[in-house]
Write a protein that holds these residues in place. Structure first.
Motif, PDB file in Angstrom:
ATOM      1  N   VAL A  86      10.009  -5.283  53.755  1.00 40.10           N
ATOM      2  CA  VAL A  86       9.879  -5.029  52.516  1.00 40.10           C
ATOM      3  C   VAL A  86      11.209  -5.020  51.620  1.00 40.10           C
ATOM      4  O   VAL A  86      12.259  -4.628  52.330  1.00 40.10           O
ATOM      5  CB  VAL A  86       9.235  -3.367  52.583  1.00 40.10           C
ATOM      6  CG1 VAL A  86       9.363  -3.034  51.170  1.00 40.10           C
ATOM      7  CG2 VAL A  86       7.978  -3.504  53.369  1.00 40.10           C
ATOM      8  N   ASP A  87      11.079  -5.639  50.673  1.00 41.82           N
ATOM      9  CA  ASP A  87      12.107  -5.604  49.680  1.00 41.82           C
ATOM     10  C   ASP A  87      11.710  -5.499  48.197  1.00 41.82           C
ATOM     11  O   ASP A  87      11.172  -6.538  47.796  1.00 41.82           O
ATOM     12  CB  ASP A  87      13.057  -6.802  49.993  1.00 41.82           C
ATOM     13  CG  ASP A  87      14.243  -7.069  48.940  1.00 41.82           C
ATOM     14  OD1 ASP A  87      14.854  -5.757  48.452  1.00 41.82           O
ATOM     15  OD2 ASP A  87      14.542  -8.163  48.532  1.00 41.82           O
ATOM     16  N   ASP A  88      11.730  -4.422  47.688  1.00 40.74           N
ATOM     17  CA  ASP A  88      12.529  -3.199  47.887  1.00 40.74           C
ATOM     18  C   ASP A  88      11.221  -1.948  48.255  1.00 40.74           C
ATOM     19  O   ASP A  88      11.647  -1.194  48.614  1.00 40.74           O
ATOM     20  CB  ASP A  88      13.278  -2.849  46.719  1.00 40.74           C
ATOM     21  CG  ASP A  88      14.227  -3.856  46.514  1.00 40.74           C
ATOM     22  OD1 ASP A  88      15.357  -3.917  47.163  1.00 40.74           O
ATOM     23  OD2 ASP A  88      14.277  -4.565  45.551  1.00 40.74           O
ATOM     24  N   LEU A  89       9.978  -2.103  47.700  1.00 41.64           N
ATOM     25  CA  LEU A  89       9.056  -1.184  47.941  1.00 41.64           C
ATOM     26  C   LEU A  89       7.667  -1.844  47.866  1.00 41.64           C
ATOM     27  O   LEU A  89       7.379  -2.819  47.436  1.00 41.64           O
ATOM     28  CB  LEU A  89       9.178  -0.277  46.536  1.00 41.64           C
ATOM     29  CG  LEU A  89       8.015   0.842  46.579  1.00 41.64           C
ATOM     30  CD1 LEU A  89       8.045   1.678  47.805  1.00 41.64           C
ATOM     31  CD2 LEU A  89       8.129   1.616  45.091  1.00 41.64           C
ATOM     32  N   LEU A  90       6.921  -1.289  48.876  1.00 41.55           N
ATOM     33  CA  LEU A  90       5.609  -1.792  49.043  1.00 41.55           C
ATOM     34  C   LEU A  90       4.590  -0.792  48.646  1.00 41.55           C
ATOM     35  O   LEU A  90       4.840   0.263  49.078  1.00 41.55           O
ATOM     36  CB  LEU A  90       5.317  -2.444  50.132  1.00 41.55           C
ATOM     37  CG  LEU A  90       3.902  -2.710  50.670  1.00 41.55           C
ATOM     38  CD1 LEU A  90       3.484  -4.026  49.991  1.00 41.55           C
ATOM     39  CD2 LEU A  90       3.736  -3.016  52.289  1.00 41.55           C
ATOM     40  N   VAL A  91       3.654  -0.953  47.672  1.00 43.09           N
ATOM     41  CA  VAL A  91       2.554  -0.016  47.257  1.00 43.09           C
ATOM     42  C   VAL A  91       1.323  -0.620  47.470  1.00 43.09           C
ATOM     43  O   VAL A  91       1.005  -1.626  47.017  1.00 43.09           O
ATOM     44  CB  VAL A  91       2.747   0.314  45.880  1.00 43.09           C
ATOM     45  CG1 VAL A  91       1.776   1.377  45.317  1.00 43.09           C
ATOM     46  CG2 VAL A  91       4.222   0.855  45.358  1.00 43.09           C
ATOM     47  N   VAL A  92       0.818   0.203  48.406  1.00 43.88           N
ATOM     48  CA  VAL A  92      -0.778  -0.176  48.977  1.00 43.88           C
ATOM     49  C   VAL A  92      -1.856   0.633  48.058  1.00 43.88           C
ATOM     50  O   VAL A  92      -1.514   1.889  47.777  1.00 43.88           O
ATOM     51  CB  VAL A  92      -0.947   0.112  50.291  1.00 43.88           C
ATOM     52  CG1 VAL A  92      -2.586  -0.062  50.764  1.00 43.88           C
ATOM     53  CG2 VAL A  92      -0.029  -0.447  51.127  1.00 43.88           C
ATOM     54  N   VAL A  93      -2.637  -0.179  47.335  1.00 43.37           N
ATOM     55  CA  VAL A  93      -3.734   0.356  46.304  1.00 43.37           C
ATOM     56  C   VAL A  93      -4.953   0.326  46.904  1.00 43.37           C
ATOM     57  O   VAL A  93      -5.267  -0.627  47.487  1.00 43.37           O
ATOM     58  CB  VAL A  93      -3.398  -0.165  44.907  1.00 43.37           C
ATOM     59  CG1 VAL A  93      -4.339   0.492  44.051  1.00 43.37           C
ATOM     60  CG2 VAL A  93      -1.931   0.061  44.413  1.00 43.37           C
ATOM     61  N   LEU A  94      -5.679   1.379  47.113  1.00 41.23           N
ATOM     62  CA  LEU A  94      -7.091   1.650  47.643  1.00 41.23           C
ATOM     63  C   LEU A  94      -7.826   1.959  46.655  1.00 41.23           C
ATOM     64  O   LEU A  94      -7.529   2.977  45.592  1.00 41.23           O
ATOM     65  CB  LEU A  94      -7.114   2.241  48.866  1.00 41.23           C
ATOM     66  CG  LEU A  94      -6.236   2.001  50.096  1.00 41.23           C
ATOM     67  CD1 LEU A  94      -4.934   2.703  50.073  1.00 41.23           C
ATOM     68  CD2 LEU A  94      -7.086   2.105  51.329  1.00 41.23           C
ATOM     69  N   VAL A  95      -9.093   1.936  46.699  1.00 43.23           N
ATOM     70  CA  VAL A  95     -10.023   2.534  45.749  1.00 43.23           C
ATOM     71  C   VAL A  95     -10.832   3.372  47.001  1.00 43.23           C
ATOM     72  O   VAL A  95     -11.589   2.954  47.869  1.00 43.23           O
ATOM     73  CB  VAL A  95     -11.426   1.737  45.083  1.00 43.23           C
ATOM     74  CG1 VAL A  95     -12.500   2.469  44.744  1.00 43.23           C
ATOM     75  CG2 VAL A  95     -10.598   0.905  44.008  1.00 43.23           C
ATOM     76  N   ASP A  96     -11.139   4.862  46.690  1.00 45.30           N
ATOM     77  CA  ASP A  96     -11.356   5.698  47.620  1.00 45.30           C
ATOM     78  C   ASP A  96     -12.432   6.653  47.115  1.00 45.30           C
ATOM     79  O   ASP A  96     -12.385   6.965  45.919  1.00 45.30           O
ATOM     80  CB  ASP A  96     -10.321   6.191  48.374  1.00 45.30           C
ATOM     81  CG  ASP A  96     -10.534   6.933  49.706  1.00 45.30           C
ATOM     82  OD1 ASP A  96     -11.844   6.956  49.987  1.00 45.30           O
ATOM     83  OD2 ASP A  96      -9.554   7.500  50.355  1.00 45.30           O
ATOM     84  N   THR A  97     -13.299   7.329  48.087  1.00 45.63           N
ATOM     85  CA  THR A  97     -13.920   8.661  47.481  1.00 45.63           C
ATOM     86  C   THR A  97     -13.139   9.611  47.628  1.00 45.63           C
ATOM     87  O   THR A  97     -12.866  10.149  48.573  1.00 45.63           O
ATOM     88  CB  THR A  97     -15.181   8.462  48.283  1.00 45.63           C
ATOM     89  OG1 THR A  97     -15.871   7.515  48.082  1.00 45.63           O
ATOM     90  CG2 THR A  97     -16.057   9.665  47.593  1.00 45.63           C
ATOM     91  N   LEU A  98     -12.635  10.277  46.471  1.00 43.89           N
ATOM     92  CA  LEU A  98     -11.884  11.636  46.400  1.00 43.89           C
ATOM     93  C   LEU A  98     -12.742  12.923  46.259  1.00 43.89           C
ATOM     94  O   LEU A  98     -12.842  13.512  47.375  1.00 43.89           O
ATOM     95  CB  LEU A  98     -10.754  11.520  45.267  1.00 43.89           C
ATOM     96  CG  LEU A  98      -9.845  10.027  45.702  1.00 43.89           C
ATOM     97  CD1 LEU A  98      -8.702  10.067  44.413  1.00 43.89           C
ATOM     98  CD2 LEU A  98      -9.223  10.264  46.904  1.00 43.89           C
TER      99      LEU A  98
END
Length: 486
Positions: A276-288
């Protein structure tokens, strides 16, 4: 987590003081009313009431302050003497009978006394209409732009008492048009690297601000994004949201090699095996929590042990609210807001080692980091670098003390409510600097005190004219990463 705004109350503004403009004629006399008799035929004064007031006059103007003693039942006692006095005589001459004449711009407290009882009124002395200003200010007090960037300036003309007056016939000029130009409306355009002074002149009074033009550096900060499952079709919005933050961070962070099993950073997060350089953002669609509740959340999973800066963060979008966010046009702003929390804005403020918060658990939480204090002063929200910056005092544990105060900063991206795109301002860039990032203010969006005030009025209109109501951003974000790496 992010939630919809529940009501309109935060946009209700109640004036603290309303000053009457009418002036009574100097020879006006109160209407005669018979006093109500007491035990000996003479009522006792129970209170004094100001019945008419020249409480807003111009320099050189005369008027009269009138007060009436009253009995316990409210009956006027017209036969009792009333003596007026002033807290200071600098701004006006106040006679004992209430006659007043303005001398200089300012304000003082006038007090009427009768038989030991008194009442006071604030008297404001204004410059005559059309009088030239005594001081001119330009906001923001400092502007940083990338080449080709633009930013509007506003001229604040002040009278001798420091009160704003109309600024007419403003003349703008740049000290170095090869660095930055300014048009007749006060719009600055950045041309080339360097610093220029922009001046505004009203009459014979001049005010200035500085404009720094800062080109993008090599080796820019990079946010990699991984859209998982149902979030994959949102790749364009996620990329645009991440790029907003890439524009305001200057330098690289240390590379980190990750080898994480699935679900270490939460259900649905896949195995991560990459550098990782510099930041990794994982995005999910979830039931909140179903529709119109929590619409998004953010957390930091992996952080650098020495600096505390993130390596891997997770943003979750509520499946039930996704279509609504897109329809309202706020999806990209919500994602950008959550990435701001992943970067540390809000959650890392609570780190006692950083010392960025004051009265975090009290009624009036505030931010005291040096870079943000300076930015708030540049933007015109505070009077100087020493002033603390107000944080949100309303909402639950996921809102208060984790966002800029909405009633002050309106549509800034990192307030607890969001209107449209939200402005990623120098204020939030300065917050990143306080966290240890090497920042680039030139990448920030145009923002200043008058823009925030205008945005607040727009937000009120949006509330009563759907379909663009402000969205409540209630972020229950964790300040403690699951994993620290060297």
């Amino acid at each position: 987590m992010s939630r919809y705004r529940p009501d309109l109350r935060r946009f209700i503004r109640t004036p603290l003081l309303a000053l009457a403009a009418a002036c009574a004629a100097p020879d006006a006399a109160p209407t005669s009313v018979s006093p109500s008799p007491g035990s000996e035929g003479r009522s006792i004064v129970a209170a004094v009431r100001v019945t008419s007031a020249a409480d807003s006059i111009e320099v050189g103007q005369s008027g009269r302050l009138v007060a009436m003693p009253v009995a316990a039942d409210g009956t006027p006692l017209v036969d009792r003497p009333v003596i007026w006095s002033a807290s200071v005589q600098t701004f006006a001459i106040l006679a004992p009978d209430g006659a007043v004449r303005g001398l200089a711009p300012g304000a003082f407290l006038a007090t009427a006394t009768s038989e030991g009882h008194s009442a006071s009124v604030l008297v404001v002395v204004r410059e005559p209409a059309g009088a030239p200003p005594r001081r001119v200010e330009l906001l923001p007090r400092r502007v940083v732009l990338a080449p080709g960037g633009r930013h509007p300036l506003v001229v604040v003309a002040l009278d001798g008492a420091g009160a704003p007056i109309a600024a007419t016939g403003v003349r703008f000029e740049s000290s170095d048009p090869s660095i930055a130009t300014v048009d007749a409306e006060g719009r600055v355009a950045a041309v080339a690297s360097g610093v220029a002074r922009i001046a505004a002149t009203v009459g014979d009074v001049r005010g200035e601000t500085s404009v720094a033009v800062d080109p993008a550096p090599a080796g820019a900060f990079t946010i990699d994004v991984l859209a998982v499952g149902e979030a994959a079709p949102l790749a364009a919005e996620i990329r645009r949201a991440a790029s907003r933050w890439e524009q305001v961070v200057r330098g690289d962070l240390s590379e980190v090699a990750l080898a994480l099993p699935p679900s270490l950073c939460g259900i649905g997060v896949p195995a991560i095996a990459r550098t990782v350089d510099d930041l990794l953002v994982v995005v999910l669609v979830d039931t909140l929590d179903g529709p119109q509740g929590t619409i998004a959340s953010a957390s930091t999973c992996v952080a650098r042990q020495r600096s505390g800066l993130p390596v891997l963060g997770v943003v979750r979008l509520d499946a039930e609210d996704l279509a609504t966010m897109r329809a309202l046009g706020v999806l990209e702003a919500v994602i950008a807001h959550e990435i701001g929390h992943v970067l540390g804005i809000g959650p890392r403020w609570r780190d006692p080692v950083l010392g960025l918060l004051a009265d975090a658990e009290a009624r009036d939480p505030a931010y005291v980091g040096a870079n943000v204090r300076a930015a708030a002063a540049w933007l015109g929200f505070t009077d100087g670098d020493a002033a603390a910056v107000p944080l949100e005092s309303e909402g639950g544990a996921g809102t208060r003390a984790l966002h800029w105060r909405e009633s002050v900063f309106a549509d800034e991206l990192m307030t607890g409510w969001i209107d449209g795109d939200g402005a990623l301002s120098v204020l939030s860039v300065a917050a990143l600097a306080d966290l240890g990032y090497d920042v680039r203010p030139a990448g920030a969006d145009p923002f200043a005190r008058w823009i925030a005030a205008s945005s607040a009025r727009s937000a009120v209109r949006a509330l009563v004219a759907p379909p663009r109501p402000p969205t409540r951003l209630h972020d229950d974000v964790s300040g403690t990463p699951a994993l620290l790496v060297p």
